[in-house]
Motif scaffolding. Structure first.
Motif, PDB file in Angstrom:
ATOM      1  N   GLY A   1      30.704  -7.060 -37.433  1.00 48.62           N
ATOM      2  CA  GLY A   1      31.008  -8.122 -36.469  1.00 48.62           C
ATOM      3  C   GLY A   1      32.495  -8.410 -36.375  1.00 48.62           C
ATOM      4  N   ALA A   2      33.172  -8.446 -37.512  1.00 45.56           N
ATOM      5  CA  ALA A   2      34.615  -8.696 -37.504  1.00 45.56           C
ATOM      6  C   ALA A   2      35.367  -7.535 -36.861  1.00 45.56           C
ATOM      7  N   ALA A   3      34.953  -6.306 -37.146  1.00 40.50           N
ATOM      8  CA  ALA A   3      35.614  -5.141 -36.545  1.00 40.50           C
ATOM      9  C   ALA A   3      35.386  -5.109 -35.036  1.00 40.50           C
ATOM     10  N   THR A   4      34.171  -5.438 -34.606  1.00 38.58           N
ATOM     11  CA  THR A   4      33.876  -5.465 -33.171  1.00 38.58           C
ATOM     12  C   THR A   4      34.683  -6.535 -32.462  1.00 38.58           C
ATOM     13  N   ALA A   5      34.802  -7.700 -33.071  1.00 40.02           N
ATOM     14  CA  ALA A   5      35.586  -8.779 -32.471  1.00 40.02           C
ATOM     15  C   ALA A   5      37.064  -8.406 -32.387  1.00 40.02           C
ATOM     16  N   ALA A   6      37.577  -7.726 -33.406  1.00 39.13           N
ATOM     17  CA  ALA A   6      38.993  -7.343 -33.399  1.00 39.13           C
ATOM     18  C   ALA A   6      39.266  -6.263 -32.366  1.00 39.13           C
ATOM     19  N   VAL A   7      38.364  -5.291 -32.232  1.00 36.07           N
ATOM     20  CA  VAL A   7      38.583  -4.193 -31.290  1.00 36.07           C
ATOM     21  C   VAL A   7      38.382  -4.655 -29.849  1.00 36.07           C
ATOM     22  N   SER A   8      37.536  -5.667 -29.649  1.00 31.65           N
ATOM     23  CA  SER A   8      37.284  -6.126 -28.285  1.00 31.65           C
ATOM     24  C   SER A   8      38.468  -6.893 -27.697  1.00 31.65           C
ATOM     25  N   GLU A   9      39.401  -7.312 -28.531  1.00 25.13           N
ATOM     26  CA  GLU A   9      40.596  -8.003 -28.048  1.00 25.13           C
ATOM     27  C   GLU A   9      41.670  -6.954 -27.730  1.00 25.13           C
ATOM     28  N   PRO A  10      42.056  -6.814 -26.463  1.00 24.42           N
ATOM     29  CA  PRO A  10      43.042  -5.787 -26.117  1.00 24.42           C
ATOM     30  C   PRO A  10      44.409  -6.026 -26.746  1.00 24.42           C
ATOM     31  N   VAL A  11      44.767  -7.275 -26.977  1.00 24.40           N
ATOM     32  CA  VAL A  11      46.073  -7.563 -27.576  1.00 24.40           C
ATOM     33  C   VAL A  11      46.117  -7.070 -29.013  1.00 24.40           C
ATOM     34  N   VAL A  12      45.039  -7.295 -29.756  1.00 23.07           N
ATOM     35  CA  VAL A  12      44.986  -6.852 -31.152  1.00 23.07           C
ATOM     36  C   VAL A  12      44.995  -5.332 -31.215  1.00 23.07           C
ATOM     37  N   THR A  13      44.223  -4.688 -30.346  1.00 22.07           N
ATOM     38  CA  THR A  13      44.164  -3.227 -30.333  1.00 22.07           C
ATOM     39  C   THR A  13      45.527  -2.628 -29.995  1.00 22.07           C
ATOM     40  N   ALA A  14      46.208  -3.182 -28.998  1.00 21.49           N
ATOM     41  CA  ALA A  14      47.534  -2.684 -28.629  1.00 21.49           C
ATOM     42  C   ALA A  14      48.542  -2.916 -29.754  1.00 21.49           C
ATOM     43  N   PHE A  15      48.432  -4.027 -30.454  1.00 16.86           N
ATOM     44  CA  PHE A  15      49.341  -4.315 -31.558  1.00 16.86           C
ATOM     45  C   PHE A  15      49.163  -3.309 -32.688  1.00 16.86           C
ATOM     46  N   VAL A  16      47.912  -3.000 -33.024  1.00 15.42           N
ATOM     47  CA  VAL A  16      47.646  -2.029 -34.099  1.00 15.42           C
ATOM     48  C   VAL A  16      48.137  -0.642 -33.691  1.00 15.42           C
ATOM     49  N   ILE A  17      47.897  -0.247 -32.449  1.00 16.84           N
ATOM     50  CA  ILE A  17      48.378   1.058 -31.982  1.00 16.84           C
ATOM     51  C   ILE A  17      49.901   1.098 -32.016  1.00 16.84           C
ATOM     52  N   GLY A  18      50.540   0.009 -31.641  1.00 19.52           N
ATOM     53  CA  GLY A  18      52.003  -0.059 -31.694  1.00 19.52           C
ATOM     54  C   GLY A  18      52.537   0.039 -33.107  1.00 19.52           C
ATOM     55  N   LEU A  19      51.821  -0.530 -34.062  1.00 21.94           N
ATOM     56  CA  LEU A  19      52.248  -0.427 -35.454  1.00 21.94           C
ATOM     57  C   LEU A  19      52.075   0.988 -36.003  1.00 21.94           C
ATOM     58  N   MET A  20      51.020   1.671 -35.557  1.00 25.97           N
ATOM     59  CA  MET A  20      50.723   2.996 -36.089  1.00 25.97           C
ATOM     60  C   MET A  20      51.491   4.110 -35.386  1.00 25.97           C
ATOM     61  N   ALA A  21      51.994   3.885 -34.188  1.00 28.26           N
ATOM     62  CA  ALA A  21      52.628   4.944 -33.411  1.00 28.26           C
ATOM     63  C   ALA A  21      53.812   5.608 -34.128  1.00 28.26           C
ATOM     64  N   PRO A  22      54.694   4.872 -34.787  1.00 29.75           N
ATOM     65  CA  PRO A  22      55.807   5.560 -35.477  1.00 29.75           C
ATOM     66  C   PRO A  22      55.359   6.430 -36.644  1.00 29.75           C
ATOM     67  N   ARG A  23      54.165   6.204 -37.171  1.00 30.23           N
ATOM     68  CA  ARG A  23      53.693   6.967 -38.322  1.00 30.23           C
ATOM     69  C   ARG A  23      52.902   8.204 -37.927  1.00 30.23           C
TER      70      ARG A  23
END
Length: 58
Positions: free
Chosen positions: A25-47
């Motif tokens: 449930g927590a993972a689904t709620a986090a992934v359903s928020e586009p802002v959170v998903t974009a933030f995580v992708i932005g953090l991971m992109a340099p790596r």
């Protein structure tokens, strides 16, 4: 180390079956928020390795 973490996670899920529902449930709620998903992708992109990074076309 990875196997120890996996074993600990599986042990907790076996001991507390309701924990799986809470984690999913927590993972689904986090992934359903586009802002959170974009933030995580932005953090991971340099790596990301160069073969997975987005290529810029001139």
């Amino acid at each position: 180390m990875r196997w120890l973490l996996l074993g600990a996670l599986l042990g907790l899920l076996i001991m507390f079956p309701a924990l799986l529902t809470a984690v999913v449930g927590a993972a689904t709620a986090a992934v359903s928020e586009p802002v959170v998903t974009a933030f995580v992708i932005g953090l991971m992109a340099p790596r990301w390795p160069p073969r997975l990074a987005l290529r810029r076309t001139p």
